[in-house]
Design a protein around this motif. Structure first.
Motif, PDB file in Angstrom:
ATOM      1  N   THR A 203       0.853  -1.183   0.000  1.00 44.27           N
ATOM      2  CA  THR A 203       0.000   0.000   0.000  1.00 44.27           C
ATOM      3  C   THR A 203       0.891   1.235   0.000  1.00 44.27           C
ATOM      4  OG1 THR A 203      -1.776  -1.128   1.195  1.00 44.27           O
ATOM      5  CG2 THR A 203      -1.774   1.276   1.247  1.00 44.27           C
ATOM      6  N   TYR A 204       0.648   2.133  -0.945  1.00 44.18           N
ATOM      7  CA  TYR A 204       1.459   3.336  -1.100  1.00 44.18           C
ATOM      8  C   TYR A 204       0.621   4.567  -0.768  1.00 44.18           C
ATOM      9  CZ  TYR A 204       4.783   0.272  -3.383  1.00 44.18           C
ATOM     10  OH  TYR A 204       5.668  -0.750  -3.638  1.00 44.18           O
ATOM     11  N   THR A 205       1.284   5.565  -0.214  1.00 47.61           N
ATOM     12  CA  THR A 205       0.634   6.840   0.088  1.00 47.61           C
ATOM     13  C   THR A 205       0.835   7.791  -1.082  1.00 47.61           C
ATOM     14  OG1 THR A 205       1.003   6.586   2.465  1.00 47.61           O
ATOM     15  CG2 THR A 205       0.570   8.808   1.657  1.00 47.61           C
ATOM     16  N   THR A 206      -0.226   8.483  -1.474  1.00 49.81           N
ATOM     17  CA  THR A 206      -0.118   9.474  -2.542  1.00 49.81           C
ATOM     18  C   THR A 206      -0.428  10.855  -1.979  1.00 49.81           C
ATOM     19  OG1 THR A 206      -2.441   9.278  -3.252  1.00 49.81           O
ATOM     20  CG2 THR A 206      -0.841   7.753  -4.223  1.00 49.81           C
ATOM     21  N   LEU A 207       0.266  11.853  -2.509  1.00 44.93           N
ATOM     22  CA  LEU A 207       0.073  13.226  -2.047  1.00 44.93           C
ATOM     23  C   LEU A 207      -0.056  14.141  -3.258  1.00 44.93           C
ATOM     24  CD1 LEU A 207      -0.029  15.245   0.320  1.00 44.93           C
ATOM     25  CD2 LEU A 207       2.462  15.489   0.074  1.00 44.93           C
ATOM     26  N   LEU A 208      -1.205  14.792  -3.367  1.00 48.65           N
ATOM     27  CA  LEU A 208      -1.452  15.779  -4.411  1.00 48.65           C
ATOM     28  C   LEU A 208      -1.304  17.169  -3.795  1.00 48.65           C
ATOM     29  CD1 LEU A 208      -2.474  16.645  -7.252  1.00 48.65           C
ATOM     30  CD2 LEU A 208      -4.796  16.465  -6.327  1.00 48.65           C
ATOM     31  N   THR A 209      -0.454  17.999  -4.394  1.00 44.48           N
ATOM     32  CA  THR A 209      -0.224  19.358  -3.900  1.00 44.48           C
ATOM     33  C   THR A 209      -0.495  20.356  -5.021  1.00 44.48           C
ATOM     34  OG1 THR A 209       1.517  18.555  -2.414  1.00 44.48           O
ATOM     35  CG2 THR A 209       1.443  20.928  -2.839  1.00 44.48           C
ATOM     36  N   GLY A 210      -1.305  21.372  -4.738  1.00 41.10           N
ATOM     37  CA  GLY A 210      -1.569  22.435  -5.699  1.00 41.10           C
ATOM     38  C   GLY A 210      -1.124  23.770  -5.140  1.00 41.10           C
ATOM     39  N   THR A 211      -0.376  24.536  -5.933  1.00 45.66           N
ATOM     40  CA  THR A 211       0.130  25.842  -5.496  1.00 45.66           C
ATOM     41  C   THR A 211      -0.306  26.907  -6.493  1.00 45.66           C
ATOM     42  OG1 THR A 211       2.089  24.747  -4.564  1.00 45.66           O
ATOM     43  CG2 THR A 211       2.176  27.145  -4.838  1.00 45.66           C
ATOM     44  N   ASP A 212      -1.011  27.940  -6.011  1.00 41.64           N
ATOM     45  CA  ASP A 212      -1.481  28.978  -6.928  1.00 41.64           C
ATOM     46  C   ASP A 212      -0.422  30.063  -7.120  1.00 41.64           C
ATOM     47  OD1 ASP A 212      -1.581  30.666  -4.731  1.00 41.64           O
ATOM     48  OD2 ASP A 212      -3.767  30.734  -4.621  1.00 41.64           O
ATOM     49  N   SER A 213      -0.762  31.089  -7.894  1.00 39.68           N
ATOM     50  CA  SER A 213       0.202  32.133  -8.244  1.00 39.68           C
ATOM     51  C   SER A 213       0.596  32.991  -7.048  1.00 39.68           C
ATOM     52  CB  SER A 213      -0.379  33.029  -9.342  1.00 39.68           C
ATOM     53  OG  SER A 213      -1.597  33.627  -8.909  1.00 39.68           O
ATOM     54  N   LEU A 214      -0.189  32.931  -5.970  1.00 38.31           N
ATOM     55  CA  LEU A 214       0.127  33.690  -4.759  1.00 38.31           C
ATOM     56  C   LEU A 214       0.910  32.851  -3.751  1.00 38.31           C
ATOM     57  CD1 LEU A 214      -3.290  35.540  -4.220  1.00 38.31           C
ATOM     58  CD2 LEU A 214      -1.232  36.367  -5.391  1.00 38.31           C
ATOM     59  N   GLY A 215       1.224  31.615  -4.125  1.00 33.13           N
ATOM     60  CA  GLY A 215       1.960  30.739  -3.218  1.00 33.13           C
ATOM     61  C   GLY A 215       1.083  30.007  -2.226  1.00 33.13           C
ATOM     62  N   GLN A 216      -0.231  30.121  -2.371  1.00 32.55           N
ATOM     63  CA  GLN A 216      -1.144  29.408  -1.483  1.00 32.55           C
ATOM     64  C   GLN A 216      -1.201  27.934  -1.896  1.00 32.55           C
ATOM     65  OE1 GLN A 216      -4.631  32.299  -0.234  1.00 32.55           O
ATOM     66  NE2 GLN A 216      -4.388  32.369  -2.462  1.00 32.55           N
ATOM     67  N   VAL A 217      -1.267  27.060  -0.899  1.00 33.62           N
ATOM     68  CA  VAL A 217      -1.108  25.623  -1.147  1.00 33.62           C
ATOM     69  C   VAL A 217      -2.320  24.851  -0.633  1.00 33.62           C
ATOM     70  CG1 VAL A 217       0.291  23.580  -0.612  1.00 33.62           C
ATOM     71  CG2 VAL A 217       1.406  25.789  -1.028  1.00 33.62           C
TER      72      VAL A 217
END
Length: 271
Positions: A136-150
């Motif tokens: 079982t593997y852990t997945t991490l989705l990260t999104g960063t906008d143009s203002l650096g908000q995550v």
């Protein structure tokens, strides 16, 4: 939602985000389909594309508004459920990063992209192009906008390339006599399986051609012995004629790994 039509070899269409009633459509993903017909009534090859409508203010924090992923797959080159497909959508345009980690937090592989809509296809291989071990593997989705908000979204995915096994298959009584006298009117099919599996059981004519009854098509857990009763009737409720009948049992787990043989076949006699 809305349609457009025009003539010519090159068509340019501007859509202002309104539906047929001139209402602004909600934020979300939309599919546009293109169809064409020539003067001599020949149809052009149909094409489609997906895009998003997004009215989120630039200062709003990013959010994951849609996420859909395979919870397990089996990259064992058997042609069934070989890849994991992950689809996701943000409320605004972001630079996104999708990472896969071992249980010990070691990076296995990563994918990147940009926009409001993202898609990842993972073939079960690591950064060295080697198939990863079953786990079982852990997945991490990260999104960063143009203002650096995550924004982040964590999930798990199971790599499972091992087929289930079965044992202790018993048909009893055999023969049986569904004549309503209260003695051996039904027979019980029982077996053990080594993994949570979808089990399908058919009663067939002995020549494997004619379907008599679909006895089962349900998900069963490995910690329970599967027990099914057949009362000697067809799907229509008619008692079958005396003779031999084939019991065919298909077993596969959630990653589409199949028990061999597939199906398991055995006979039962109706008197």
């Amino acid at each position: 939602m809305k349609s457009f039509s025009d003539l010519g070899d090159t068509i340019s269409i501007v859509w202002e985000g309104l539906d047929v009633r001139n209402n602004i459509v909600p934020d979300g993903s939309y599919t546009v389909s293109f169809e064409g017909l020539s003067g001599n009534q020949l149809e052009a090859v149909k094409q489609s594309a997906t895009f998003s409508v997004n009215t989120t203010p630039a200062e709003a924090p990013p959010e994951v508004v849609f996420y859909d992923a395979e919870d397990q797959f089996s990259p064992n080159e058997d042609g069934r459920q070989e890849i994991g497909i992950i689809d996701f959508e943000f409320n605004k345009s972001v630079d996104w990063l999708y990472e896969v980690f071992t249980s010990g937090s070691e990076l296995v592989i990563s994918f990147t992209g940009a926009g409001t809509i993202g898609n990842v296809t993972w073939d079960g291989k690591d950064i060295n192009d080697d198939v990863v071990p079953d786990a079982t593997y852990t997945t991490l989705l990260t999104g960063t906008d143009s203002l650096g908000q995550v924004v982040t979204h964590e999930d798990e995915i199971l790599i499972d390339t091992v087929a289930p096994e079965y044992g202790n298959l018993v048909i009893a009584p055999d023969p049986f006599s569904p004549d309503g006298d209260g003695i051996d009117d039904t027979t019980t099919i029982s077996l053990d399986i080594t993994a949570d599996s979808l089990v399908t059981v058919y009663i067939l004519q002995s020549d494997s051609v004619g379907l008599v009854k679909e006895l089962d098509r349900t998900f069963h857990h490995e910690d329970k012995t599967l027990e099914l009763q057949w009362d000697g009737t067809t799907d229509g409720g008619v008692v079958v004629s005396p003779g031999e009948y084939q019991i065919s049992i298909w077993i596969r787990d959630n990653a589409s790994n199949r028990v061999e043989p597939y199906p398991i076949k055995t006979l039962v006699t109706v008197e």
